[in-house]
Design a protein around this motif. Structure first.
Motif, PDB file in Angstrom:
ATOM      1  N   LEU A  18       0.833  -1.208   0.000  1.00  0.00           N
ATOM      2  CA  LEU A  18       0.000   0.000   0.000  1.00  0.00           C
ATOM      3  C   LEU A  18       0.872   1.264   0.000  1.00  0.00           C
ATOM      4  O   LEU A  18       0.588   2.228  -0.720  1.00  0.00           O
ATOM      5  CB  LEU A  18      -0.914   0.004   1.228  1.00  0.00           C
ATOM      6  CG  LEU A  18      -1.794   1.248   1.381  1.00  0.00           C
ATOM      7  CD1 LEU A  18      -2.864   1.296   0.279  1.00  0.00           C
ATOM      8  CD2 LEU A  18      -2.459   1.294   2.755  1.00  0.00           C
ATOM      9  N   VAL A  21       1.919   2.069  -3.333  1.00  0.00           N
ATOM     10  CA  VAL A  21       0.832   2.604  -4.160  1.00  0.00           C
ATOM     11  C   VAL A  21       0.582   4.077  -3.814  1.00  0.00           C
ATOM     12  O   VAL A  21       0.354   4.906  -4.691  1.00  0.00           O
ATOM     13  CB  VAL A  21      -0.454   1.773  -3.949  1.00  0.00           C
ATOM     14  CG1 VAL A  21      -1.664   2.446  -4.587  1.00  0.00           C
ATOM     15  CG2 VAL A  21      -0.267   0.367  -4.509  1.00  0.00           C
ATOM     16  N   MET A  22       0.629   4.369  -2.526  1.00  0.00           N
ATOM     17  CA  MET A  22       0.415   5.763  -2.097  1.00  0.00           C
ATOM     18  C   MET A  22       1.488   6.677  -2.695  1.00  0.00           C
ATOM     19  O   MET A  22       1.197   7.690  -3.319  1.00  0.00           O
ATOM     20  CB  MET A  22       0.507   5.863  -0.566  1.00  0.00           C
ATOM     21  CG  MET A  22      -0.641   5.256   0.198  1.00  0.00           C
ATOM     22  SD  MET A  22      -0.213   5.279   1.983  1.00  0.00           S
ATOM     23  CE  MET A  22      -1.816   5.056   2.706  1.00  0.00           C
ATOM     24  N   ILE A  23       2.730   6.326  -2.461  1.00  0.00           N
ATOM     25  CA  ILE A  23       3.844   7.156  -2.937  1.00  0.00           C
ATOM     26  C   ILE A  23       4.839   6.237  -3.650  1.00  0.00           C
ATOM     27  O   ILE A  23       5.728   5.650  -3.029  1.00  0.00           O
ATOM     28  CB  ILE A  23       4.555   7.897  -1.788  1.00  0.00           C
ATOM     29  CG1 ILE A  23       3.543   8.577  -0.856  1.00  0.00           C
ATOM     30  CG2 ILE A  23       5.530   8.928  -2.356  1.00  0.00           C
ATOM     31  CD1 ILE A  23       4.170   9.281   0.341  1.00  0.00           C
ATOM     32  N   PRO A  24       4.694   6.115  -4.962  1.00  0.00           N
ATOM     33  CA  PRO A  24       5.617   5.255  -5.699  1.00  0.00           C
ATOM     34  C   PRO A  24       6.954   5.951  -5.942  1.00  0.00           C
ATOM     35  O   PRO A  24       7.052   7.179  -5.858  1.00  0.00           O
ATOM     36  CB  PRO A  24       4.882   5.011  -7.019  1.00  0.00           C
ATOM     37  CG  PRO A  24       3.976   6.192  -7.189  1.00  0.00           C
ATOM     38  CD  PRO A  24       3.629   6.684  -5.806  1.00  0.00           C
ATOM     39  N   ALA A  25       7.961   5.166  -6.240  1.00  0.00           N
ATOM     40  CA  ALA A  25       9.257   5.755  -6.608  1.00  0.00           C
ATOM     41  C   ALA A  25       9.091   6.556  -7.899  1.00  0.00           C
ATOM     42  O   ALA A  25       8.183   6.309  -8.691  1.00  0.00           O
ATOM     43  CB  ALA A  25      10.276   4.641  -6.797  1.00  0.00           C
ATOM     44  N   ALA A  81      -7.216   0.197  -4.090  1.00  0.00           N
ATOM     45  CA  ALA A  81      -6.666   1.322  -3.312  1.00  0.00           C
ATOM     46  C   ALA A  81      -7.594   2.537  -3.393  1.00  0.00           C
ATOM     47  O   ALA A  81      -7.799   3.244  -2.397  1.00  0.00           O
ATOM     48  CB  ALA A  81      -5.281   1.690  -3.829  1.00  0.00           C
TER      49      ALA A  81
END
Lengths: 149, 534
Positions: A18, A21-25, A81
């Motif tokens: 998760l 998903v919230m803050i991907p690279a 998500a």
């Protein structure tokens, strides 16, 4: 005993997925995602007083996922998500806060934002005095407070 | 058995410290009981990389979130505004923004001028020398000549305008509206052993530099040198009564949880607008079955918070962000009553130069402005350090249904019943809030800000705890008289925000302390001439 030891392996896998998903690279911004090893370890250490709410949020996520969020195919995660973000309520807000607090204090992330990775004290910051002549029109006003009998 | 003292002060915060310092001149034996502990400057969050996170843990403003052993829980479920405070030496001055406006002359004459609530039994002129004395003791920065106030001269120059302040100043000038650099208890130059502000940008949860005045570093060091005793980890359960109708002292719990009795000739309550009624309501006796000095039933009633209406927007370029004290300017354009607005009384705008980096991410995610996923990074970079805001401090009028009572179930760590808060925003204040929001939007748009949003009321915005043991000349309609003595108990005084008759529309600490110094001065005079208990 640390909070990290209390989450189950399945919960940890879901939380890490998760977070990604919230803050991907991002290659464009040259930053890791929130599922980065160092950042995620910080997240696990930082659940503290939000542990119970975070666990409730993860249970909700697992329910929406039909068992395991991390086991879903990547293309299905976005939809789950989105539903979770809509329905997650206060528990998700607390979990989201922990993720953000840990992500944005990572040295690599701070440097990418032009910030120095350091505490505020003792160096502090510089704030310009500014143009005090801006006050001149206000100084010309007569008193605006009411006189009392 | 503890040795009897002349004066017992309960609470070491804004007002308790000022009273202790003032009364120390008398050489009476003075003891202050504080339920919290000293806070070392090295404990403040600005020392660590987790400084923002600690605003949500051991330095959270809400005691219900903070949950230190020295805190007591508060049931504020029945209030749209949650109580914030701090328990320790210095009280809530440890954890305030240091914004330091005074009440105005008109605030003391609300009934006479506007036909609502009640006039105070004292006035601005009476308090003026105590405002000045307190400004000197706390160390106030600011600029003389504000047309919104009677003349006064802060001892230090004002906080810098910075980029954000100039944006606001230009906008206010375009509109022709009042603005002025705030009076603040943040030292802008070295002052009485305090270092000048370094712009750590994290003022509220304690200043690591010591530039922000809290009473542990202003009043207390001097009071202690003068012989006042300060006993920490001493949580008072109740004030005790004698057969002669006078308070005899208190029962408290020490740091080991042992019950202690402390007798005193004179008792001073300084526990804030929630802690004070809680203690009084817990102090039940045969003479006062509903709480000490509560023959009117007014103890705990008329709670006033100041609902905060916040409006924010984003500039087209990075401004100051969290660099520097967040509050640097105020406007009192809409402070005095103009009945054409559809309400009486008014509000202060306090201008915010920006917020912390992670707070921006959290708040923008919560309101849906910042997405999850790949676009997260781009949106965040467009928001970071661009937020500016105005918070309207709206005057609350006293309403008896807004009150503090005792929770029948909730208790603190010593088993003392916790306070329960029931509060709703009054109709006059609701209209005021709408007026403030409309004008704040105009200001932000004039400043070129976009993406404007609001927070109304600020949920964790119960900073100002006022009115729950109100001051007045009429013993049927008030709890204390014009110099802070309880009508019902002639050796019991209250010196904190509880005694405010009305709330005004400013941050209250300056006036709370001036009033405490005035009451201390009255006690000294009346002890000297033998009239203090008459």
């Amino acid at each position: 005993m640390s909070d990290a030891a209390i989450l189950t392996d399945a919960e940890i896998r879901d939380l890490r997925t998760l977070a990604g998903v919230m803050i991907p690279a991002s290659d464009a911004h040259k930053v890791p995602g929130a599922d980065d090893e160092l950042i995620f370890a910080d997240i696990l250490r930082s659940l503290e007083r939000d542990f119970g709410d975070c666990r409730r949020a993860l249970a909700h996520l697992a329910q929406l996922s039909g068992g395991s969020f991390s086991a879903l195919a990547p293309e299905r995660r976005a939809g789950i998500a989105a539903a979770f973000k809509k329905e997650g309520g206060a528990a998700l807000a607390l979990l989201n806060r922990v993720v953000l607090l840990c992500y944005y204090r990572d040295d690599r992330v701070m440097r990418s934002l032009g910030q120095e990775p350091r505490p505020p004290f003792p160096k502090g910051h510089v704030v310009e005095q500014g143009d005090w002549s801006l006050l001149d029109p206000v100084k010309q006003r007569s008193a605006i407070y009411r006189r009392t009998p | 058995m503890n040795e009897k003292v002349d004066v017992l002060i309960i609470g070491s915060g804004a007002s308790g410290a000022a009273v202790a310092w003032s009364l120390a001149d008398t050489r009476m034996r003075i003891l202050c009981l504080e339920q919290g502990d000293w806070v070392k400057s090295t404990d403040y969050p600005s020392h660590g990389r987790d400084w923002e996170a600690r605003s949500f843990s051991d330095f959270a403003t809400s005691p219900n979130r903070r949950r230190r052993p020295t805190d007591y829980p508060i049931n504020d479920d029945a209030s749209p505004i949650k109580v914030v405070n701090f328990n320790g030496v210095g009280g809530s001055t440890i954890m305030y923004t240091a914004h330091f406006p005074r009440l105005k002359p008109s605030d003391f004459k609300v009934r006479t001028l506007d036909g609502v609530a009640d006039d105070w039994p004292i006035d601005y002129e009476t308090l003026e020398p105590f405002f000045a004395e307190n400004d000197r003791m706390m160390g106030v920065s600011g600029l003389a000549g504000d047309p919104a106030y009677p003349w006064h001269e802060p001892p230090m120059p004002p906080l810098p305008l910075g980029k954000s302040g100039q944006v606001f100043g230009k906008a206010m000038n375009k509109l022709g509206w009042h603005w002025w650099p705030s009076d603040s208890t943040i030292a802008t130059v070295e002052y009485e052993g305090r270092g000048r502000c370094l712009n750590l940008g994290h003022c509220t949860p304690g200043c690591a530099q010591g530039a922000k005045a809290s009473t542990d570093i202003t009043y207390w060091p001097i009071a202690l040198r003068k012989g006042v005793e300060l006993r920490t980890h001493a949580r008072v359960r109740e004030i005790t009564m004698g057969a002669d109708g006078m308070a005899t002292g208190v029962i408290y719990y020490d740091r080991d949880g042992r019950e202690q009795v402390q007798e005193a000739e004179l008792v001073v309550i300084a526990c804030n607008g929630v802690g004070t009624p809680r203690l009084m309501l817990n102090s039940q006796s045969g003479k006062f079955p509903n709480g000490i000095a509560n023959s009117t039933g007014l103890v705990g009633r008329n709670l006033m918070f100041h609902p905060y209406a916040q409006t924010y927007g984003y500039a087209d370029r990075p401004l100051d962000g969290n660099h520097g004290p967040p509050l640097c300017l105020w406007s009192q354009e809409f402070y005095e009553t103009d009945k054409a607005r559809g309400f009486v009384r008014g509000y202060t705008y306090q201008f915010g130069r920006g917020i912390q980096s992670i707070a921006e991410a959290i708040q923008s995610t919560e309101v849906g402005r910042m997405p999850w996923g790949p676009d997260h990074h781009r949106v965040y970079r467009e928001l970071l350090n661009r937020r500016i805001y105005l918070s309207a401090i709206c005057e609350d009028l006293p309403e008896e249904h807004n009150r503090v009572t005792l929770d029948p179930v909730l208790k603190d760590g010593n088993g003392i019943p916790a306070p329960k808060v029931e509060y709703r925003i009054g109709e006059n204040t609701q209209k005021m809030i709408q007026h403030a929001l409309k004008n704040a939007r105009t200001i932000l748009e004039t400043a070129g800000a976009t993406n404007i949003g609001t927070q109304v009321p600020i949920l964790n915005g119960g900073w100002h705890l006022l009115g729950t043991a109100r001051m007045g000349s009429d013993p049927e309609r008030s709890v204390v008289n014009g110099w802070g003595r309880c009508h019902d108990v002639k050796n019991l005084f209250i010196v904190d925000g509880s005694i405010w008759t009305t709330s005004g529309g400013v941050n209250p600490t300056s006036t709370i302390q001036a009033l405490a110094l005035y009451i201390a001065d009255q006690i000294k005079t009346r002890v000297s001439d033998g009239t203090v208990f008459e």
